[in-house]
Design a protein around this motif. Structure first.
Motif, PDB file in Angstrom:
ATOM      1  N   ASN A  51      -3.857   6.237   5.574  1.00 35.29           N
ATOM      2  CA  ASN A  51      -3.727   6.628   4.156  1.00 35.29           C
ATOM      3  C   ASN A  51      -3.825   8.139   4.072  1.00 35.29           C
ATOM      4  O   ASN A  51      -4.772   8.745   4.564  1.00 35.29           O
ATOM      5  N   TYR A  52      -2.806   8.750   3.450  1.00 37.59           N
ATOM      6  CA  TYR A  52      -2.763  10.209   3.370  1.00 37.59           C
ATOM      7  C   TYR A  52      -3.400  10.753   2.086  1.00 37.59           C
ATOM      8  O   TYR A  52      -3.602  11.973   1.969  1.00 37.59           O
ATOM      9  N   GLU A  53      -3.728   9.862   1.075  1.00 38.90           N
ATOM     10  CA  GLU A  53      -4.164  10.335  -0.235  1.00 38.90           C
ATOM     11  C   GLU A  53      -5.605   9.985  -0.562  1.00 38.90           C
ATOM     12  O   GLU A  53      -6.321  10.745  -1.213  1.00 38.90           O
ATOM     13  N   GLN A  54      -6.094   8.811  -0.158  1.00 40.48           N
ATOM     14  CA  GLN A  54      -7.409   8.347  -0.611  1.00 40.48           C
ATOM     15  C   GLN A  54      -8.000   7.394   0.416  1.00 40.48           C
ATOM     16  O   GLN A  54      -7.353   7.025   1.387  1.00 40.48           O
ATOM     17  N   SER A  55      -9.240   7.014   0.142  1.00 38.18           N
ATOM     18  CA  SER A  55      -9.879   5.977   0.955  1.00 38.18           C
ATOM     19  C   SER A  55      -9.346   4.627   0.541  1.00 38.18           C
ATOM     20  O   SER A  55      -8.765   4.453  -0.541  1.00 38.18           O
ATOM     21  N   PHE A  56      -9.547   3.655   1.393  1.00 37.16           N
ATOM     22  CA  PHE A  56      -9.014   2.318   1.128  1.00 37.16           C
ATOM     23  C   PHE A  56      -9.922   1.589   0.135  1.00 37.16           C
ATOM     24  O   PHE A  56     -11.126   1.428   0.390  1.00 37.16           O
ATOM     25  N   ASP A  59       2.275   5.055  -0.192  1.00 36.30           N
ATOM     26  CA  ASP A  59       1.815   6.321   0.376  1.00 36.30           C
ATOM     27  C   ASP A  59       0.921   6.103   1.594  1.00 36.30           C
ATOM     28  O   ASP A  59      -0.069   6.804   1.787  1.00 36.30           O
ATOM     29  N   THR A  60       1.274   5.093   2.404  1.00 37.37           N
ATOM     30  CA  THR A  60       0.559   4.839   3.660  1.00 37.37           C
ATOM     31  C   THR A  60       1.565   4.716   4.787  1.00 37.37           C
ATOM     32  O   THR A  60       2.773   4.522   4.565  1.00 37.37           O
ATOM     33  N   SER A 114      -7.738   8.730   5.556  1.00 39.91           N
ATOM     34  CA  SER A 114      -8.530   7.616   6.081  1.00 39.91           C
ATOM     35  C   SER A 114      -7.646   6.727   6.948  1.00 39.91           C
ATOM     36  O   SER A 114      -6.422   6.705   6.795  1.00 39.91           O
ATOM     37  N   MET A 144      -7.523  -3.479  -1.401  1.00 42.51           N
ATOM     38  CA  MET A 144      -6.543  -3.204  -0.356  1.00 42.51           C
ATOM     39  C   MET A 144      -6.976  -3.826   0.957  1.00 42.51           C
ATOM     40  O   MET A 144      -6.175  -4.409   1.697  1.00 42.51           O
ATOM     41  N   LEU A 169       0.848  -1.190   0.000  1.00 41.73           N
ATOM     42  CA  LEU A 169       0.000   0.000   0.000  1.00 41.73           C
ATOM     43  C   LEU A 169       0.883   1.240   0.000  1.00 41.73           C
ATOM     44  O   LEU A 169       1.229   1.777   1.045  1.00 41.73           O
ATOM     45  N   VAL A 204      -3.479   1.240   9.783  1.00 40.25           N
ATOM     46  CA  VAL A 204      -2.982   1.731   8.495  1.00 40.25           C
ATOM     47  C   VAL A 204      -3.552   3.126   8.268  1.00 40.25           C
ATOM     48  O   VAL A 204      -4.761   3.341   8.358  1.00 40.25           O
TER      49      VAL A 204
END
Length: 799
Positions: free
Chosen positions: A133-138, A42-43, A113, A142, A40, A131
Motif C-alpha cells: 500500500n503506497y497511501e495508508q495502512s491496511f 492504489d495497491t 505498508s 481490507m 484495494l 500486498v
C-alpha cells in the motif's frame, strides 16, 4: 433491520468460478492478484508459489499494480522469510522496515505498508500474497477481505501445483520414452562395430547432459577404453584397467553400477592426480551386459549443471545401457558372421591352392578367391625369376601385359617392397601419406597419384628355401582392411608360399611323377622269370583284345530330379461371385469339365434384354418390308444386326460364368469347396490343374559324357521314394548350356517318363541311367581316363 455491507466485499461465486476455469498456477495467481487489486485501490499485489517443497523458494507467479519482481527469492530472505517461519498474516509499516528487507521488490514509489497473507493447504505452505500500500495502512476490513480471498486461493493454488506436477511428470516420462526410442533407433541404424561404439558414446553424452562419456569394452578379461565423447583428460583411448586400478576395472570385477557424488572420494582423487585443472568431481558408471556376461562399462563424468550424480542418473544410465547392449550384441553377431565367412573363404581358397600343382590355377585362386570377403580393388602376385620380381597374376586380369603402364608401375613397386622382410601397409588420407620414412612417403605419393589407389598392403612370400615372391592388395579406400582381414591375409600368405613353391617345382620337372613309377614297375617286370613274363604278356594281350573287341552296353548316369509338372491356372474371364463348386482337391478332371459356376443372373438379364431388342428390331424390319418402306427396313436391319451381335456376346459372357478345366489333370488347389461366395475379377486365380500323365526328369550328366547323348535314347529312372520301382522313358532334349553343380560342370538331359498312375511328383530325387548303344569294353571302362590323358597330352604339346 438491514445488514451493512462491508467496504471490501469479495464476489465469492464469481471469483471461485474464475479460479476453477484456470488449471495452471500462473493463470490462477493472475486471477488472485487482479481480484485483490480491484478490491484495494492504489495497491500493488504479488502472488508467490512454492513449487518444490523439498527445496522451497519463493517464485513470483503474478503481479498487479506498479511493481515488478525479478526471479526466484530465497525462502528465508527478508519479509518473506518471516512469513515462511510464522505461516500467519504479517503486517509491516514502511517506516519500520529497512529497504534490504524487501529488496526483492522493484518499486519506484514510497511504501507506506506491506501485508503478507500465507496460502496454506492442509497446514502446508504453498504460497503467499504480498500486498503493498503506497497511501495508508491496511484497515481491518481490507485484511478480512484478504483472508477471505486467501481461503479460496490456497486450495486453488495447491490443486494447480499438483496438476502441473503430474503433467510435468507425464511430460518427463514421455520425453524419456521418446529418448529411449530415439536411442534404440539410432543404435540399431548401424551394425558396424566401430561406428556403433562412437555413436553410443555421443548419444550417451547427449542424453545424460554430461561433460564426457567413456566406453570401455572387455578385452582379455580387462576393460579397454575404445571410445569416448566430450572431454575427460583423466583417461586416454587404449587405456586398460585391471580390477583395483579404476572404476571401470572394479565394475568388470563386481558387475555392479557405481555412483560417486563426493569430489573428495579416494577413487576420484586418484583419478584426478595430475589433472587438477579439469578434475572429475562426480561420476556414474554402469556395466554393459550380454546374456548375464559383462562385455563393457560406460562411464559418465561431471553433469553440465554442476550438480553431482544421483540415483536417477544411475537408473537412466542402466536403462540406456540395456539398449546399447542389444545393439552391441547385434553388431557382434555381424562381426562373428563376417569372421565365419572369412574363415570359410580361407578354407575354400586354401583347399583349392593345395589340391593342385597347376601354377596358373594356384595364382588365380590366390588373387581372386579372397575377393568375396576382402573389399580390395586389385590383388597381385609377383614371383622371383632369375633374381628379380615378375608380376604373374593380377585379380580380374586373365593375361598380364608387361607393357601396360599400370602393370609396369605395379611391378616396380612390388620389386621395391620385396626388399623388406616385413609386411608393408601404407595409406593416404586426404593429401597425407601415413608412414614414418620420408622415402616411403615420397614413393607412394607418386604411386597413389598415378594409380588412384589410397591403400597398399604387401607381404613377402618366403620359406626355408628363400624368397618365393610378393603378394599385394590395393584399394581406393584407405580403411578397406580390418584386423580380421589382415589376419586372414597373413594365414593366406603362408599357405600361398607353400603352394607356389610346390607348383613351381612341379612345373620345372613336369614328368617326374609319371616316369618314376613306370621305371620302377619295368625293373620289377624284367626281374621275373621268362615263363612268368610270357604269362603276363599273354594275359595283357587277352585283356587288350577284350577291351578292344568285346562289346558292352554303354550307359551314362547322373543325379535325377523330377521337374515341376505341367499345370494350368483356371481364371474367370468375367467378374462374379462363386455360386457353386463341383470339384475338390485331388479330383481328376477332363478338359472342358465345369469346375465351378459364377452367379449369372446379371448375364442372363443382359442376354434376355439383348434378345428382346433383337426380336423387336426384326419385327420392325418385317413391318417396314411389309409396307414397302425400304429405307426404314434398312435402318431396322442395321439395328437387328447390332442386337444379334450383342446377343452373341451376351451368350459368350453367360457361358464364361462356367469355369472349365483347360487340360486333363488333377485339381491341385486345396479347400476349393470353401470358395463359395468369393468374388472373382477377370484374371483372378481360382484353381490350378496339374497334368500328371507324364513327368519330366532332369538328369545331370557330366560334361565328359555329353558327346554320347542324343534325343530319343532310352533311359531308366530310379527314384528314392520308390526304390523297388524302375521308371522308363526317353530323352527329349539335352540342355545346350552347362551349369555348375558343386565343383563339377554338368549338362541336363530331360527324360520324359509316363506317369499314368500319378506316382511321380515334382521335386523327387534319385538316379538315372541313359543307354547310348553298344561300345567296346575298353571305351566303356576307360573312356574318362582316356579323355583326361588326351587332354593332358594336348596341353603339353598341342598341334
Amino acid at each position: 433491520m438491514a445488514t451493512r455491507r462491508p467496504a471490501f466485499a469479495v464476489p465469492v461465486a464469481d471469483f471461485a468460478a474464475t479460479l476453477l476455469s484456470r488449471q495452471e498456477a500462473g493463470p490462477r495467481a493472475r486471477v488472485i492478484a487482479e481480484q485483490i487489486a480491484q478490491l484495494l485501490p492504489d495497491t500493488a499485489v504479488v502472488v508467490y508459489v512454492i513449487e518444490d517443497q523439498e527445496s522451497p523458494t519463493w517464485i513470483p507467479k503474478a503481479t498487479a499494480g506498479e511493481i515488478t519482481v525479478a526471479g526466484a527469492i530465497e525462502f528465508q530472505a527478508g519479509t518473506l522469510g518471516l512469513v515462511a517461519e510464522n505461516k500467519s498474516l504479517a503486517l509491516f509499516e514502511g517506516g519500520d522496515l529497512q529497504r534490504e528487507q524487501y529488496a526483492h521488490l522493484d518499486i519506484r514509489r514510497t511504501v507506506h505498508s506491506l501485508a503478507y497473507v500465507p496460502l496454506l493447504a492442509d497446514e502446508t505452505l504453498v504460497g503467499a500474497v504480498e500486498v503493498i500500500n503506497y497511501e495508508q495502512s491496511f484497515p481491518e476490513t481490507m485484511l478480512e477481505a484478504l483472508q477471505e480471498i486467501a481461503e479460496l486461493a490456497s486450495p486453488a493454488i495447491a490443486a494447480a501445483l499438483s496438476y502441473e506436477s503430474e503433467r510435468n511428470i507425464s511430460l518427463h516420462s514421455i520425453s524419456r520414452v521418446t529418448q529411449m526410442y530415439d536411442l534404440e533407433k539410432v543404435f540399431n541404424s548401424t551394425l558396424e562395430m566401430e561406428e556403433l561404439l562412437e555413436t553410443i558414446a555421443k548419444k550417451f553424452q547427449e542424453v545424460m547432459n554430461v561433460q564426457g562419456v567413456n566406453l570401455w569394452m572387455v578385452n582379455n578379461d580387462a576393460p579397454e577404453l575404445v571410445s569416448s565423447a566430450g572431454s575427460d583428460p583423466t583417461v586416454a583411448l587404449g587405456m586398460v584397467q585391471q580390477a583395483g586400478e579404476g572404476v571401470a576395472g572394479d565394475i568388470s570385477d563386481s558387475g555392479e553400477p557405481v555412483v560417486i557424488c563426493d569430489a573428495e572420494d579416494q577413487r576420484l582423487q586418484k583419478r584426478n592426480a595430475g589433472h587438477e585443472d579439469e578434475p572429475v568431481f562426480s561420476l556414474v558408471a554402469a556395466p554393459l551386459m550380454e546374456h548375464e556376461n559383462l562385455v563393457g562399462v560406460v562411464e559418465a563424468v561431471n553433469r553440465l549443471d554442476g550438480l553431482p550424480f544421483d540415483e536417477d542418473d544411475e537408473f537412466l544410465l542402466a536403462n540406456i545401457c540395456e539398449t546399447a547392449s542389444n545393439a552391441l550384441h547385434n553388431a557382434d553377431l555381424l562381426q562373428t558372421e563376417r569372421k565365419v565367412e572369412i574363415l570359410e573363404t580361407l578354407v575354400r581358397v586354401s583347399s583349392e591352392i593345395t589340391s593342385t600343382l597347376d601354377l596358373d590355377r594356384v595364382l588365380d585362386a590366390i588373387v581372386n578367391g579372397p575377393g568375396s570377403v576382402i573389399p580390395y580393388e586389385r590383388a597381385a602376385i609377383a614371383l622371383e625369376q632369375r633374381g628379380r620380381m615378375v608380376v604373374k597374376a593380377i585379380a580380374g586380369m586373365p593375361k598380364i601385359n608387361p607393357q601396360d603402364p599400370n602393370v609396369a608401375r605395379l611391378q616396380d613397386l612390388l620389386e621395391w617392397t620385396s626388399l623388406s622382410s616385413e609386411p608393408i601397409l601404407v595409406v593416404q588420407r586426404g593429401d597425407t601419406v601415413e608412414d614414418e620414412r620420408e622415402e616411403t612417403r615420397a614413393k607412394f605419393e607418386s604411386y597413389f597419384a598415378q594409380s588412384g589407389m589410397r591403400a597398399f598392403h604387401a607381404l613377402p612370400l618366403t620359406d626355408d628355401d628363400g624368397r618365393v615372391g610378393v603378394l599385394s592388395f590395393e584399394s581406393s579406400d584407405p580403411d578397406f582392411l580390418s584386423p580380421a582381414h589382415l589376419e586372414m591375409i597373413k594365414v593366406l600368405a603362408g599357405q600361398a608360399t607353400v603352394a607356389l613353391r610346390n607348383a613351381s617345382m612341379y612345373r620345372e620337372v613336369p614328368f617326374i611323377n609319371v616316369l618314376q613309377p613306370i621305371l620302377q614297375k619295368r625293373r620289377r617286370f624284367m626281374a621275373l622269370e621268362r615263363r612268368r613274363r610270357l604269362a603276363v604278356v599273354a594275359g595283357v594281350a587277352l585283356g587288350l583284345l577284350f577291351l578292344a573287341a568285346f562289346p558292352l552296353p554303354l550307359r551314362v548316369d547322373g543325379t535325377a530330379v523330377v521337374a515341376p509338372q505341367h499345370s494350368a491356372t483356371v481364371q474367370p474371364a468375367v467378374a462374379g461371385v462363386i455360386q457353386q463348386v463341383n470339384v475338390r482337391e485331388g479330383q481328376p478332371v477332363k478338359r472342358g469339365a465345369v469346375l465351378a459356376t459364377l452367379a449369372d443372373w446379371q448375364y442372363r438379364g443382359e442376354l434376355a434384354a439383348a434378345q428382346s431388342k433383337y426380336d423387336t428390331a426384326v419385327s420392325l424390319m418385317n413391318r417396314a418390308l411389309a409396307s414397302n418402306d425400304g429405307a426404314q427396313a434398312g435402318i431396322e436391319r442395321v439395328q437387328a444386326d447390332y442386337w444379334a451381335s450383342e446377343v452373341t456376346r451376351s451368350k459368350e459372357r453367360l457361358d464364361q460364368t462356367s469355369l472349365r478345366s483347360p487340360i486333363d489333370g488333377l485339381v491341385a488347389t486345396p479347400h476349393l469347396e470353401d470358395s463359395v461366395g468369393r468374388s472373382l475379377n477377370p484374371g483372378d486365380a481360382f484353381a490350378e490343374i496339374v497334368d500328371t500323365s507324364r513327368a519330366s526328369v532332369d538328369v545331370a550328366i557330366d560334361e565328359y559324357d555329353l558327346s554320347l547323348l542324343r534325343p530319343g535314347e532310352e533311359a531308366s529312372v530310379k527314384l528314392d521314394g520308390y526304390p523297388r520301382h524302375t521308371f522308363r522313358g526317353k530323352v527329349e532334349i539335352v540342355s545346350p548350356k552347362g551349369q555348375l553343380l558343386g565343383d563339377q560342370r554338368v549338362f541336363y538331359a530331360r527324360v520324359s517318363v509316363p506317369n499314368n498312375e500319378g506316382l511321380i511328383r515334382a521335386g523327387m530325387q534319385g538316379e538315372s541311367k541313359i543307354s547310348t548303344g553298344w561300345s567296346p569294353a575298353g571305351r566303356v571302362f576307360f573312356r574318362r581316363l582316356g579323355g583326361w590323358l588326351w587332354a593332358k597330352i594336348w596341353s603339353w604339346f598341342g598341334w
